[in-house]
Write a protein that holds these residues in place. Structure first.
Motif, short mmCIF file in Angstrom:
data_model
loop_
_atom_site.label_atom_id
_atom_site.label_comp_id
_atom_site.label_asym_id
_atom_site.label_seq_id
_atom_site.Cartn_x
_atom_site.Cartn_y
_atom_site.Cartn_z
N GLY A 225 3.38 2.89 -15.93
CA GLY A 225 4.64 2.88 -17.20
C GLY A 225 4.06 3.25 -18.59
N ARG A 226 2.82 2.10 -18.82
CA ARG A 226 2.61 2.21 -19.58
C ARG A 226 2.82 3.41 -21.12
N THR A 227 2.01 4.58 -21.05
CA THR A 227 2.15 5.54 -21.51
C THR A 227 3.53 6.47 -21.36
N GLY A 228 4.53 6.11 -20.44
CA GLY A 228 5.59 6.77 -20.37
C GLY A 228 5.75 7.88 -18.93
N THR A 229 5.14 7.28 -18.04
CA THR A 229 5.10 8.22 -16.81
C THR A 229 4.27 6.81 -15.89
N MET A 230 4.53 6.79 -14.68
CA MET A 230 4.14 6.15 -14.46
C MET A 230 2.53 5.27 -14.40
N PHE A 231 1.85 6.54 -13.85
CA PHE A 231 0.25 6.41 -14.08
C PHE A 231 -0.10 7.66 -14.89
N ALA B 70 0.99 -1.40 0.13
CA ALA B 70 -0.10 0.28 0.03
C ALA B 70 0.73 0.95 -0.16
N LYS B 71 2.78 1.34 0.54
CA LYS B 71 3.02 2.64 1.14
C LYS B 71 3.95 2.59 0.28
N ALA B 72 4.12 1.73 -1.07
CA ALA B 72 4.40 1.63 -2.32
C ALA B 72 4.08 2.56 -3.39
N LEU B 73 2.19 1.79 -2.92
CA LEU B 73 1.74 1.73 -4.64
C LEU B 73 1.52 3.37 -4.34
N ALA B 74 0.98 3.77 -2.99
CA ALA B 74 0.63 5.30 -3.45
C ALA B 74 1.58 6.56 -3.43
N ALA B 75 3.21 6.18 -3.42
CA ALA B 75 3.54 6.74 -3.11
C ALA B 75 3.67 7.22 -5.24
N ALA B 76 3.41 5.76 -5.59
CA ALA B 76 4.37 5.57 -7.42
C ALA B 76 3.02 6.31 -7.55
N SER B 77 1.40 6.35 -7.27
CA SER B 77 0.33 6.95 -7.58
C SER B 77 0.40 7.83 -7.33
N GLY B 78 1.31 8.32 -6.47
CA GLY B 78 0.63 9.77 -6.05
C GLY B 78 -0.79 10.08 -5.57
N MET B 79 -1.18 9.10 -4.81
CA MET B 79 -1.93 8.86 -4.24
C MET B 79 -1.90 9.17 -2.80
N ASP B 80 -2.65 8.93 -1.90
CA ASP B 80 -2.82 9.12 -0.15
C ASP B 80 -3.44 7.51 0.37
N ARG B 81 -4.12 7.02 0.23
CA ARG B 81 -4.42 5.76 0.90
C ARG B 81 -5.31 4.88 -0.44
N ALA C 56 3.43 -10.04 -4.79
CA ALA C 56 3.64 -9.68 -6.09
C ALA C 56 4.11 -7.76 -7.02
N VAL C 57 2.63 -7.27 -6.21
CA VAL C 57 2.73 -5.56 -6.18
C VAL C 57 4.01 -4.96 -5.18
N CYS C 58 4.01 -5.62 -4.39
CA CYS C 58 6.00 -5.02 -3.81
C CYS C 58 7.15 -5.24 -4.51
N LYS C 59 6.82 -6.66 -5.13
CA LYS C 59 7.93 -6.95 -5.90
C LYS C 59 8.38 -6.60 -7.25
N VAL C 60 7.15 -5.94 -7.99
CA VAL C 60 6.55 -5.74 -9.38
C VAL C 60 7.32 -4.52 -9.35
N LEU C 61 7.21 -3.35 -8.78
CA LEU C 61 6.87 -2.01 -7.95
C LEU C 61 8.75 -1.65 -7.78
N GLU C 62 9.22 -3.03 -6.67
CA GLU C 62 10.60 -2.32 -6.71
C GLU C 62 11.55 -3.02 -8.01
N ILE C 63 11.31 -4.34 -9.05
CA ILE C 63 11.85 -4.02 -10.22
C ILE C 63 11.71 -2.61 -11.52
N PHE C 64 9.99 -2.72 -11.14
CA PHE C 64 10.05 -1.17 -12.06
C PHE C 64 11.53 -0.07 -11.30
N GLU C 65 11.67 -0.07 -10.80
CA GLU C 65 12.31 1.07 -10.23
C GLU C 65 13.77 0.86 -9.70
#
Length: 393
Positions: free
Chosen positions: A228-234, A86-97, A290-299
């Protein structure tokens, strides 16, 4: 009798899903292989799911290790993976919750409920929503209610009440539908199934302005165009227009079923409370690993920067192909989410593509849709173009 039942079940599945005539067996990198060993260059990625491609050893090893520890405990208990994801996805998405679901359609359901609950908490009396023509948000009742394809909605009506449809990229058509009852406006920053249509900058900014001024929630569906599909994370990040709620799924798990909807702190503080929404499997330890590892690999592997580099090359090669191929009317898209408007029927083109060992997708308007794994390189683009030249000749 057993074999007949199996055959009947397979025929029913083929009818329901309209499956392509190929049985895939395994994958490696950006290639898939059928049960007879034939190789296919994958420019579909499981409809935008497998951003990291197939058989990523680091991801596979993490998932195998998690299976040996714990797969499910229900959301009555806390587990470390959920908090980290949740923390990793919030940081990547620019959202809070963040609230985890099992799919994109479920994420849409959660986003719609959040918008309705926000209006209820504010005692505003608002409940109506504005969606876009030619949009696609899923096939559950709430999701199909805001999907801008009448043929998807009509067989299941009456649906979610108070939904009105504006024309995508036409801000005046949105303004004409806004009323004191409007609680949310939902859109894809880049329409996928609707034919690969990117939002215009002024359209995104205009919707944000309307929502801010009238306390209407802006919902961005990033299930297909995100990660990442369009060239920005979202995709919204390229416009600098932050939504109040956003949905995601597909590539956040690279094939493990997982989705999420996220929101700002303002929305979270005036919407869902314990018991308002729930899911038995959502946010389970395996999906969150899966979410944690995917985001880790993305970075670690700079996937978004890679898309920024290879995306323009894909666009340029497709533009060259469009220029010299009579049956291509137009190319449109962003990054590694591209579409070719064809004069030839997609079904005919797709059969030829399978013969040539290329996997592609359809979209509305006789569009050939390209959603390759985000790890493709220029050599894979060249290989795809070479195959498409033969297929469309």
């Amino acid at each position: 009798m057993v074999n007949e039942n199996i055959r009947s079940a397979e025929e029913n599945l083929l009818h329901i899903y309209n499956r392509f005539p190929v049985a895939l067996d395994h994958g490696e990198g950006v290639y898939l292989y059928d049960s007879e060993g034939k190789q296919y260059l994958d420019f579909a990625a499981g409809i935008g799911v497998t951003g990291l491609g197939y058989h990523n050893k680091e991801l596979d090893d993490a998932l195998k290790a998690q299976i040996d520890r714990l797969c499910h405990i229900s959301n009555l208990y806390y587990h470390e993976n959920c908090g980290k994801a949740a923390k990793a996805l919030a940081a990547a998405s620019g959202m809070d919750r963040v609230f985890f679901t099992n799919s994109g359609a479920e994420a849409i359901e959660g986003a719609l409920k959040t918008a309705r609950k926000y209006a209820w908490e504010k005692r505003s009396g608002r409940y109506e929503m504005i969606a876009m023509n030619h949009s696609f948000h899923g096939r559950t009742v709430g999701a199909v209610s805001v999907t801008g394809h009448p043929e998807y909605r009509e067989p299941f009506e009456p649906l979610f009440p108070g939904v009105h449809f504006a024309d995508y990229n036409d801000l005046d058509s949105v303004k004409a539908l806004v009323s004191e009852k409007t609680c949310a406006i939902i859109l894809e920053p880049l329409q996928g199934e609707g034919g690969i249509h990117p939002a215009k900058q002024e359209f995104m900014e205009g919707i944000r302005k309307i929502c801010t001024e009238q306390d209407i929630l802006m919902i961005c569906d990033e299930v297909q165009c995100g990660m990442g599909r369009t060239g920005t994370m979202f995709a919204w990040q390229d416009y600098g227009v932050r939504p109040d709620i956003m949905t995601m799924a597909k590539a956040i798990g690279n094939g493990i079923p997982v989705g999420a909807f996220a929101m700002t702190e303002q929305v979270a503080g005036h919407s869902l409370k314990p018991g308002d929404h729930g899911t038995t499997y959502g946010g389970n330890p395996l999906a969150c690993m899966a979410v944690c590892k995917v985001l880790e690999i993305f970075e670690k592997e700079n996937i978004v920067e890679h898309v920024k580099a290879v995306g323009p090359y894909l666009s340029a090669r497709l533009d060259e192909l469009t220029e010299k191929t009579d049956c291509i009317l137009e190319r449109r898209g962003k990054g590694l989410m591209q579409g070719l408007v064809l004069t030839k029927p997609f079904a005919e083109v797709n059969l030829r593509a399978l013969e040539e060992g290329l996997l592609v997708l359809p979209a509305e308007g006789n569009v050939l849709r390209l959603l390759p794994p985000l790890i493709i390189e220029e050599k894979h683009v060249d290989e795809m173009i070479e195959k498409l030249e033969k297929i469309l000749a």
